[in-house]
Design an enzyme around this catalytic site. Structure first.
Site, short mmCIF file in Angstrom:
data_model
loop_
_atom_site.label_atom_id
_atom_site.label_comp_id
_atom_site.label_asym_id
_atom_site.label_seq_id
_atom_site.Cartn_x
_atom_site.Cartn_y
_atom_site.Cartn_z
N ASN A 21 20.09 46.91 34.28
CA ASN A 21 21.45 47.40 34.48
C ASN A 21 22.50 46.43 33.93
O ASN A 21 22.29 45.22 33.88
CB ASN A 21 21.70 47.65 35.96
CG ASN A 21 20.89 48.83 36.45
OD1 ASN A 21 20.31 49.55 35.65
ND2 ASN A 21 20.83 49.03 37.76
N HIS A 56 19.19 43.37 29.82
CA HIS A 56 19.98 44.05 28.79
C HIS A 56 21.43 43.55 28.77
O HIS A 56 22.34 44.26 28.37
CB HIS A 56 19.92 45.57 29.00
CG HIS A 56 18.55 46.12 28.74
ND1 HIS A 56 18.15 47.38 29.12
CD2 HIS A 56 17.46 45.58 28.13
CE1 HIS A 56 16.89 47.58 28.76
NE2 HIS A 56 16.45 46.49 28.16
N ASP A 91 25.77 46.91 35.02
CA ASP A 91 26.95 47.12 35.87
C ASP A 91 27.33 45.90 36.69
O ASP A 91 28.38 45.87 37.34
CB ASP A 91 26.74 48.34 36.78
CG ASP A 91 25.47 48.23 37.62
OD1 ASP A 91 25.10 47.11 38.01
OD2 ASP A 91 24.84 49.28 37.87
N PRO A 127 26.32 56.98 36.91
CA PRO A 127 25.22 57.83 36.43
C PRO A 127 24.17 57.02 35.67
O PRO A 127 24.49 56.00 35.05
CB PRO A 127 25.92 58.82 35.49
CG PRO A 127 27.27 58.27 35.22
CD PRO A 127 27.60 57.29 36.27
N ASP A 128 22.92 57.45 35.76
CA ASP A 128 21.87 56.81 34.96
C ASP A 128 21.86 57.45 33.57
O ASP A 128 22.79 58.17 33.20
CB ASP A 128 20.52 56.88 35.69
CG ASP A 128 20.00 58.30 35.83
OD1 ASP A 128 20.68 59.24 35.38
OD2 ASP A 128 18.91 58.49 36.40
N PHE A 129 20.82 57.20 32.80
CA PHE A 129 20.70 57.82 31.48
C PHE A 129 20.09 59.22 31.56
O PHE A 129 20.60 60.17 31.02
CB PHE A 129 19.78 56.97 30.59
CG PHE A 129 20.48 55.91 29.80
CD1 PHE A 129 21.86 55.81 29.79
CD2 PHE A 129 19.75 55.00 29.04
CE1 PHE A 129 22.50 54.82 29.05
CE2 PHE A 129 20.38 54.02 28.30
CZ PHE A 129 21.74 53.93 28.31
N ARG A 130 18.94 59.29 32.25
CA ARG A 130 18.07 60.43 31.99
C ARG A 130 17.98 61.47 33.08
O ARG A 130 17.27 62.46 32.90
CB ARG A 130 16.66 59.91 31.66
CG ARG A 130 16.62 59.16 30.33
CD ARG A 130 15.24 58.60 30.02
NE ARG A 130 15.23 57.97 28.71
CZ ARG A 130 15.62 56.72 28.47
NH1 ARG A 130 16.05 55.98 29.47
NH2 ARG A 130 15.60 56.21 27.25
#
Ligand code: CNA
Length: 441
Positions: free
Chosen positions: A237, A256, A239, A163-166
């Protein structure tokens, strides 16, 4: 001198303006590549505000209400008031350090283009514009794009089941009940982590590389590299799927951070990442052998420095002849402002579910293109237009064959296997060693 004096007596009102000036200074320092890392010494320098040799991660200056798909406000829980106030006070220093970029973003919003009526062309008509996928594919086929920079976010991995954040409904910010945190950003807030690492560790269990596979979008970017067109990919990302699909380390900036390494969140003493993973997966808190503070994977939290590699952007963006932005809400600074640093004549292509950042404005900047909708569908159409689809499918198949038996194995050997082997035809095999070594953590 006058500015410092003025700021001293008017700290609240003028901190942003002052930081903007410091930011100009920072730009000149950045180009020299002066030390910007998350080392111990860098941590020590935190107290010497204003720091001019590093950038920290922050939420965008955009208000939540401006974020089309945030839906954050209504989801926010009652904060733990004492802690929240404490964090707000701490964040003043962080905002001050970041003010330069934030104010740059604000300045760009105050530009003539920004004064145009804001109307997000999210409807189907936007995708029918001559400024879409087909135009960019045409440019690429004509050989005009040989230094492509890709800027990506969580939206490229939703097709892999992360899932993403928003995104409303499925995004992490809409599903925070399990983490027992007062507000969504707390999960990536370094001060909150310092106080209670468990919410992040719960999330980390789900995000640790190993249980998800790269999808067609990742392989499209890999194909850009294969064709010798990828100058660099900048991803937010964490991941690790870019590396798993074979995008080499020297073509990739994980702005990040990632789970590939781990260190003390306080003194930055390195810690074996496999040991950190093992502890986190078994519900334990890894602690620093030097200072006993909590260890965390080297994912960049709000309030932490970005990796030194991030500053490659000062070389890359002026050199880019095409910028592709995909699967990001462009809400996190300083990353979001990167997209404004290509030359003004360079085409920028946004591939996302809806318009974001400067692409929300009408008219679009000259040279801007946008294709809205599901990213995997869009990328598949893009690949068809470029005549790359068969190559990508083949690449995926060959990679899958190497990937499946090693899914049960350790991360380092899986990655090593994923990167070597059938990729001898890759136009840029030079990077394999660095990719392997980067994955050996
Ligand atoms: P975000 O703010 O959640 O934005 C994602 C964007 O992608 C949104 O605009 C979505 O509409 C769009 N999107 C999502 N799925 C699709 C799709 N299938 N088709 C088209 N568009 C889609 O995430 P950002 O990356 O902008 O924010 C940066 C944060 C998110 C970084 O700091 C990451 O560390 C963090 N994050 C990373 C992961 C990951 O590593 N996979 C997952 C969740 C969050």
């Amino acid at each position: 001198m006058y500015i410092l004096f003025y700021t001293f007596f008017h700290p609240d009102q003028h901190v942003v303006a002052v930081c903007c000036l410091f930011r100009q200074k920072l730009n000149s320092v950045e180009t020299t590549g002066a030390g910007m890392n998350r080392s111990k010494s860098s941590a020590d320098k935190r107290s010497q505000w204003p720091a001019v040799t590093r950038l920290t991660r922050s939420s965008s200056s955009a208000q939540p209400s401006q974020c089309q798909d945030s839906g954050l406000e209504k989801q926010r829980k009652q904060p733990d008031v004492a802690l929240y106030q404490d964090l707000s006070q701490k964040s003043v220093r962080v905002r001050g350090q970041e003010g330069g970029l934030a104010s740059e973003a604000k300045q760009s919003k105050a530009s003539p283009a920004a004064s145009q009526p804001k109307s997000a062309p999210n409807g189907p008509s936007a995708t029918k514009s001559r400024r879409g996928l087909a135009s960019v594919a045409q440019l690429m086929k004509l050989g005009h794009c040989k230094n492509v920079v890709v800027v990506a976010g969580a939206g490229i991995s939703t097709a892999s089941g992360i899932p993403d954040f928003r995104t409303p409904g499925t995004g992490l910010y809409d599903n925070l009940d399990a983490y027992n945190i007062p507000y969504p950003e707390a999960i990536f807030n370094i001060d909150y982590f310092s106080n209670d690492p468990h919410p992040f560790f719960s999330l980390a269990k789900a995000l640790y590389p190993g249980s998800h596979k790269p999808n067609y979008i990742h392989y499209f970017i890999r194909m850009l590299h294969h064709k010798g067109l990828l100058l660099r990919m900048y991803t937010q990302n964490i991941d690790g799927l870019e590396k798993v699909c074979g995008i080499p380390d020297d073509k990739l900036v994980e702005a990040h951070g990632s789970f590939a390494t781990a260190s003390c969140h306080l003194c930055y003493t390195p810690y074996p990442s496999e040991d950190a993973k093992h502890a986190i997966m078994s519900g334990k808190v890894p602690t620093c052998t030097f200072c006993t503070a909590t260890v965390k994977p080297d994912v960049v939290f709000f309030g932490e420095d970005l990796p030194q590699k991030y500053f490659l952007h000062t070389q890359d963006f002026p050199k880019a002849d095409l910028l592709i932005i995909m699967g990001t809400s462009l809400q996190i600074e300083p990353f979001a402002s990167l997209v404004n640093t290509v030359r003004s004549t360079v085409p920028r292509l946004l591939l996302n579910r809806h318009a974001v950042g400067q692409f929300e404005r009408v008219p679009l900047r000259r040279g801007d293109h946008m294709e809205l909708g599901d990213l995997e569908n869009t990328i598949r159409r893009f690949a068809e237009m470029l005549g790359w689809n068969d190559d990508i499918e083949e690449l995926m198949k060959s990679q899958e064959q190497e990937f499946i038996p090693t899914m049960v194995s350790t991360i380092p050997s899986r990655r090593r296997t994923g990167i070597s082997g059938s990729e001898e035809s890759d136009s840029e095999t030079d990077s394999k060693c660095s990719a392997s070594s980067g994955a050996s953590n």
